[in-house]
Design a protein around this motif. Sequence first.
Motif, PDB file in Angstrom:
ATOM      1  N   UNK A  98     -10.300  -8.082  -0.650  1.00 17.13           N
ATOM      2  CA  UNK A  98      -9.634  -9.319  -1.063  1.00 17.13           C
ATOM      3  C   UNK A  98      -9.614 -10.265   0.131  1.00 17.13           C
ATOM      4  N   UNK A  99      -9.983 -11.517  -0.088  1.00 18.44           N
ATOM      5  CA  UNK A  99      -9.983 -12.495   1.001  1.00 18.44           C
ATOM      6  C   UNK A  99      -8.603 -12.572   1.656  1.00 18.44           C
ATOM      7  N   UNK A 100      -8.606 -12.565   2.979  1.00 14.13           N
ATOM      8  CA  UNK A 100      -7.414 -12.731   3.815  1.00 14.13           C
ATOM      9  C   UNK A 100      -6.516 -11.494   3.878  1.00 14.13           C
ATOM     10  N   UNK A 101      -6.540 -10.642   2.881  1.00 15.79           N
ATOM     11  CA  UNK A 101      -5.678  -9.453   2.869  1.00 15.79           C
ATOM     12  C   UNK A 101      -6.544  -8.209   3.087  1.00 15.79           C
ATOM     13  N   UNK A 102      -6.320  -7.458   4.153  1.00 15.23           N
ATOM     14  CA  UNK A 102      -7.199  -6.329   4.480  1.00 15.23           C
ATOM     15  C   UNK A 102      -6.901  -5.085   3.650  1.00 15.23           C
ATOM     16  N   UNK A 103      -7.081  -5.180   2.344  1.00 15.60           N
ATOM     17  CA  UNK A 103      -6.705  -4.113   1.419  1.00 15.60           C
ATOM     18  C   UNK A 103      -7.929  -3.565   0.703  1.00 15.60           C
ATOM     19  N   UNK A 104      -7.716  -2.464  -0.015  1.00 14.46           N
ATOM     20  CA  UNK A 104      -8.796  -1.759  -0.716  1.00 14.46           C
ATOM     21  C   UNK A 104      -8.372  -1.571  -2.170  1.00 14.46           C
ATOM     22  N   UNK A 105      -9.236  -1.904  -3.118  1.00 12.39           N
ATOM     23  CA  UNK A 105      -8.923  -1.685  -4.523  1.00 12.39           C
ATOM     24  C   UNK A 105      -8.723  -0.191  -4.761  1.00 12.39           C
ATOM     25  N   UNK A 106      -7.531   0.169  -5.212  1.00  9.82           N
ATOM     26  CA  UNK A 106      -7.209   1.586  -5.350  1.00  9.82           C
ATOM     27  C   UNK A 106      -5.930   1.754  -6.153  1.00  9.82           C
ATOM     28  N   UNK A 107      -5.698   2.972  -6.595  1.00 13.57           N
ATOM     29  CA  UNK A 107      -4.452   3.391  -7.231  1.00 13.57           C
ATOM     30  C   UNK A 107      -4.064   4.723  -6.591  1.00 13.57           C
ATOM     31  N   UNK A 108      -2.827   5.126  -6.782  1.00 15.57           N
ATOM     32  CA  UNK A 108      -2.409   6.450  -6.322  1.00 15.57           C
ATOM     33  C   UNK A 108      -1.458   7.053  -7.340  1.00 15.57           C
ATOM     34  N   UNK A 109      -1.559   8.357  -7.472  1.00 15.36           N
ATOM     35  CA  UNK A 109      -0.631   9.127  -8.296  1.00 15.36           C
ATOM     36  C   UNK A 109      -0.089  10.242  -7.421  1.00 15.36           C
ATOM     37  N   UNK A 110       1.222  10.219  -7.218  1.00 20.62           N
ATOM     38  CA  UNK A 110       1.845  11.155  -6.283  1.00 20.62           C
ATOM     39  C   UNK A 110       2.853  12.018  -7.019  1.00 20.62           C
ATOM     40  N   UNK A 111       2.816  13.310  -6.735  1.00 20.24           N
ATOM     41  CA  UNK A 111       3.846  14.240  -7.205  1.00 20.24           C
ATOM     42  C   UNK A 111       4.375  14.971  -5.980  1.00 20.24           C
ATOM     43  N   UNK A 112       5.258  15.933  -6.202  1.00 16.79           N
ATOM     44  CA  UNK A 112       5.764  16.721  -5.071  1.00 16.79           C
ATOM     45  C   UNK A 112       4.696  17.652  -4.514  1.00 16.79           C
ATOM     46  N   UNK A 113       3.654  17.914  -5.298  1.00 17.83           N
ATOM     47  CA  UNK A 113       2.609  18.859  -4.872  1.00 17.83           C
ATOM     48  C   UNK A 113       1.292  18.204  -4.509  1.00 17.83           C
ATOM     49  N   UNK A 114       1.007  17.040  -5.121  1.00 18.55           N
ATOM     50  CA  UNK A 114      -0.297  16.422  -4.924  1.00 18.55           C
ATOM     51  C   UNK A 114      -0.158  14.929  -4.635  1.00 18.55           C
ATOM     52  N   UNK A 115      -1.131  14.419  -3.893  1.00 12.47           N
ATOM     53  CA  UNK A 115      -1.264  12.974  -3.680  1.00 12.47           C
ATOM     54  C   UNK A 115      -2.730  12.639  -3.901  1.00 12.47           C
ATOM     55  N   UNK A 116      -2.990  11.843  -4.931  1.00 11.78           N
ATOM     56  CA  UNK A 116      -4.370  11.487  -5.254  1.00 11.78           C
ATOM     57  C   UNK A 116      -4.558   9.981  -5.096  1.00 11.78           C
ATOM     58  N   UNK A 117      -5.605   9.613  -4.363  1.00  7.69           N
ATOM     59  CA  UNK A 117      -5.951   8.222  -4.106  1.00  7.69           C
ATOM     60  C   UNK A 117      -7.219   7.908  -4.896  1.00  7.69           C
ATOM     61  N   UNK A 118      -7.106   6.981  -5.844  1.00  8.38           N
ATOM     62  CA  UNK A 118      -8.229   6.628  -6.715  1.00  8.38           C
ATOM     63  C   UNK A 118      -8.889   5.360  -6.194  1.00  8.38           C
ATOM     64  N   UNK A 119     -10.123   5.479  -5.714  1.00 10.99           N
ATOM     65  CA  UNK A 119     -10.852   4.352  -5.133  1.00 10.99           C
ATOM     66  C   UNK A 119     -12.341   4.650  -5.151  1.00 10.99           C
ATOM     67  N   UNK A 122      -9.133  12.210  -2.463  1.00 14.54           N
ATOM     68  CA  UNK A 122      -9.754  10.950  -2.885  1.00 14.54           C
ATOM     69  C   UNK A 122     -10.526  11.187  -4.175  1.00 14.54           C
ATOM     70  N   UNK A 123     -10.230  10.368  -5.207  1.00 13.14           N
ATOM     71  CA  UNK A 123     -10.841  10.509  -6.531  1.00 13.14           C
ATOM     72  C   UNK A 123     -11.480   9.183  -6.944  1.00 13.14           C
ATOM     73  N   UNK A 177     -10.847   6.960 -12.652  1.00  8.39           N
ATOM     74  CA  UNK A 177     -10.196   8.159 -13.201  1.00  8.39           C
ATOM     75  C   UNK A 177      -8.680   8.034 -13.297  1.00  8.39           C
ATOM     76  N   UNK A 178      -8.112   6.967 -12.755  1.00  9.53           N
ATOM     77  CA  UNK A 178      -6.663   6.800 -12.862  1.00  9.53           C
ATOM     78  C   UNK A 178      -6.235   6.719 -14.320  1.00  9.53           C
ATOM     79  N   UNK A 179      -7.057   6.138 -15.177  1.00 10.33           N
ATOM     80  CA  UNK A 179      -6.671   5.969 -16.583  1.00 10.33           C
ATOM     81  C   UNK A 179      -6.540   7.319 -17.280  1.00 10.33           C
TER      82      UNK A 179
END
Length: 591
Positions: free
Chosen positions: A207-228, A248-249, A253-255
């Motif tokens: 994204x212009x001006x913002x140093x970010x990455x298109x992604x989603x995350x789903x976090x539980x107490x056992x797992x952390x998944x980064x969708x990108x 990393x997924x 696949x977030x849907x």
Amino acid sequence: MTYQEKLSEIRNQMKADQVEAYIIPSADPHISEYLPKYYKCIPFVSGFRGSAGTLVITHDFAGLWTDFRYFEQATEQLAGSGFELVKQKVQHAPEYIQWLADKLAKGAKVAADEKLVSVGLGELISDKLGLKGITLVDRDYLSPIWNDRPALPSEAAFLIDEQHIGQSVGSKITAVRAVLAASDADYHLISSLDDLAWLFNIRGKDVSYNPVVLSFALISQDHAKLYMDEHKLTEEEKLALLKNGVEVCPYAEIESALAKLPENSSILIDPKRNCYAYLKLIPKSVRIIKDTNPSTNLKAVKNDTELENTRIAMTKDGVAITRFLKWLAEQIGKTTITELSAAAQLRKYRAEQDGFVGDSFNTISAYAAHGALPHYSASAESDVEVKAQGLFLVDSGGQYFYGTTDITRTIPMGPTTDEEKRDYTLVLKGMIDGCKVRFPQGTCGYQIDAITRRPLWDHAINYGHGTGHGVGYFLNVHEGPQVFNPTPTPVALEPGMITSVEPGVYRPGKHGIRIENLVNTVVADQNEFNVWYAFECLTIAPINTSIVQRELMEQHQLDWLNAYNALVFDRLSPHLTAEEAEWLKAETQAI
């Protein structure tokens, strides 16, 4: 395809679906303020390029709802498009919902691409229109007609080492999980790109001006998944995330992950920062907890490493600003300077600084009457010469590997009117009062907003934008949850929060004035009445005093101004040439 042809094609699809109105927000599935080109739907459909607005299309009307910051820009850019400007009365308020409720008949259908609608907005539209028997349906009428739609960004991302950011990914996830446990949430969906960048210590160029990455995350107490897009990270970087418990997924696949959440589980969702379409993917048996992302609150409070690095970035930025102001003062009247060439020169000075990555937003370089447009964007068509008279407003910022800056200075270019001098002095008084205020623990942004406005209110003057916004650490220049505006947002200031203080005066057709510093909330005192906070000024750049009307200033304001400019000289002069330091010494002389 012309804008009117696009409008006609959208209406043909609406008729086929028996839809009476189509809503196009300025958003993406991450509910971002700044958008990747793929999601710049409003410019594609109407030609309007402002960063805030909503299009509403019916069979006999097409309008852009936006606020006063964009009235002139919208009038110009919508000409001949088939769209009319609808002037919002309240900034950010979805006033078009009531307009639709008044206009449409019972049983009508209103459509929107629900991936571009926040949970909160989607529920508001559904509830308000539902009272009139009007239903909201999910439709995408743009993809079928957008044949040359830009691809989603694919540039590489990168991880920031924790020694430069002060906290590991694992410790941040642990802090988020503690909030989930307290909220009795089994899962947590994160869609907002700045939250994701902070949580996973990841940065990119999506994204212009913002140093970010298109992604989603789903976090539980056992797992952390980064969708990108997995190709944006190296195998080494993915392994580093895995060591911190992050898998990393693929982005899409977030849907399916949301649709497969276990029965009778619970999920925490931020209604302001997730899309309505994804809310609807969650199984009916899953209990939904609506609250602010834990990462939004955690991210707002900068740690010692982030604060120290931000101070370094501010010093480097101050050097660039000083060189720009010196260049401007010495070249005006001798060389042709325009709004665009001035912005380019400022960027050149910033680019010379170590660690500079890019601008933190599109520079507002506005001379004379253009300054009265708070979000003015100079273009080849609007660019004017900056002359040796009147006022020149420059609102700009830089992204550095160790901080984000945002600063506004209004500069007298030569002879100025009494009205310009008075307005400048009143804005400066407001900025000073906002920066020097001492306040008790528990104070919220709307209280700071009122204190900052008071010097202007005393003269029956006001401004239509907020007084301040949170600022990220090598992240988005606009960051929540704290905000300084009249809305009674119940977010108390905490030590480590970086916020802007930027009052203004805007006289259409004449001039605009805004002066802005970034401040850090710090503990100032503690006594039997409370813990007391104050602001540390992070921005280090000279404030022009040549047109200050001393008779309007109170002594404590003059003392603050003189002390601040003295601090600017002390901090910046060791990094300047002898000639530059001599110029700065004169510029920061006490008055």
